[in-house]
Design an enzyme around this catalytic site. Sequence first.
Site, mmCIF file in Angstrom:
data_model
loop_
_atom_site.group_PDB
_atom_site.id
_atom_site.type_symbol
_atom_site.label_atom_id
_atom_site.label_comp_id
_atom_site.label_asym_id
_atom_site.label_seq_id
_atom_site.Cartn_x
_atom_site.Cartn_y
_atom_site.Cartn_z
ATOM 1 C CG HIS A 66 45.385 23.911 71.611
ATOM 2 N ND1 HIS A 66 45.434 24.145 70.421
ATOM 3 C CD2 HIS A 66 44.639 22.657 72.014
ATOM 4 C CE1 HIS A 66 45.047 23.036 69.733
ATOM 5 N NE2 HIS A 66 44.496 22.046 70.624
ATOM 6 C CB CYS A 67 39.815 26.027 73.022
ATOM 7 S SG CYS A 67 38.297 25.338 73.825
#
Length: 554
Positions: free
Chosen positions: A388-389
């Site tokens: 997850h960025c």
Amino acid sequence: MSAAGCCMQVSTMMEESDTSDLCCRYGIFERCRELVEAGFDVRQPDKENVTLLHWAAINNRIDLVKYYISKGAIVDQLGGDLNSTPLHWATRQGHLSMVVQLMKYGADPSLIDGEGCSCVHLAAQFGHTSIVAYLIAKGQDVDMMDQNGMTPLMWAAYRTHSVDPTRLLLTFNVSVNLGDKYHKNTALHWAVLAGNTTVISLLLDANANVDAQNIKVRLSIQTEPLRAVEVSSLMGGAVLLSVRSAVQEFRQKVMLGTPFVVVWLVGFIADLDIDSWLIKSVMYAAAAPSDEKDNFCLDFSAHLPFATVHVPFLINSLVLFYNFGKSWKSDPGIIKASEEQKKKTIVELAETGSLDLSIFCSTCLIRKPVRSKHCAVCNRCIAKFDHHCPWVGNCVGSGNHRYFMAYLFFLLCMICWMIYGCISYWRVHCATTYAKDGFWLYLTQIASCSPWIFWMFLNSIFHFMWVAVLIMCQLYQIAALGITTNERMNARRYKHFKVTATSIESPFNHGCFRNLVDFFEIRCCGLIRPVTVDWTKQYTIEYDQTSGSGYQLV
């Protein structure tokens, strides 16, 4: 009761001797069958009003259950101190395979035991998430009340500190704000009474009403002052959690804009025509912009040629923002299913003995494809999950990983343009040079020439380092290893990886060139044919026995 309980129970009822000797000689099933064939009635309860079918169910002896029912055992016979059916006993113990088997023979999960609970309430009480899922998928009402008006969600909130049963029930659209029959307690009341903080957070996220009133609050305050203080403290914590979740979205938006403002503000203040750094320090502390200098935003690239510098820079900027937008807004590979499909999947997995939380997501209620993972931030399962960025505000998975890599590449190019622009500005506007004055004098001269440009240069160097490291790590994983970031970090958790002290052997690694071709879907006008896999529907890994490598069946 031991594993040989059923056999011993039969022999006790028939007043047989040397039971252990016969069990060793014939085995449990053979001995029990021998005694039943000799004339013992399988419906006859013992002194505790417990039948053979009860003992078989609690010990998860499916072969004996089938045999006893074939000999006339009553599948829903009540017995024991809790006046329970064999299905109740199997549910308490968490034997999903036994629950499935008994229900195939017609066992009714909606029957109540001596405590007034049906099977779905028992499964929620004891935290048997898989059984809760199976019973609801087979038609049990997710809001079913027991004799005291308690729903499965209330029992899960009160008795189970694991979040899985609560998450599952919330996914089934349970009524969060129902009150029980006698106390009018909601699930949130029960979670607060139990001090179940993890479940409190889940219920608040599901819009549980923190203002719901029960009929016992005043009484508890009068008769149990210490307990009342504890409950009040927990409710205060619940309210704080609610407020925190309400401002979380606003905080995220502020965090997105803050870096841009800070970078501009630091350079702007440093570049003001003010000789006193004390004044500038005060301005930094107050973060107050000034109008004393109109030309604070220096166009350090104005002297550079338009065709060879400005046009490529503009093209790079457009491509950068395009890939950022695709990384941000594209579907990263969310695994979707309708309500009917979810229930069908649960039943199929349970009846094939595969309803395990390692391959089943209790939040999304789907069978997890290989290489997928449930993202705790997005609260959804992502196919071929990488990470997850927070920079793009999205997960990186099968749907947008290529865009994310392009975003990193053009971001690196943009940073290089910024570094080039700063150096070009110093060449034109600063009299000093590195070869002439040496490092330290050159450094002080360019810093005083334009503090704002110098500040931007330092920022560019810093961001260049971490973006370069990130893109190199990503390319190494994609090309050399054939795995994702999540798989590399958690390789030991997945059975399909062979992990040693120095290497990870992946069934998805087909060589550097083929890995890159497949990942970026390189076609070269049809000269190359990449292998495309729909990772949202890939549940198995097949192995080529000749080469030992893995390949996927679409």
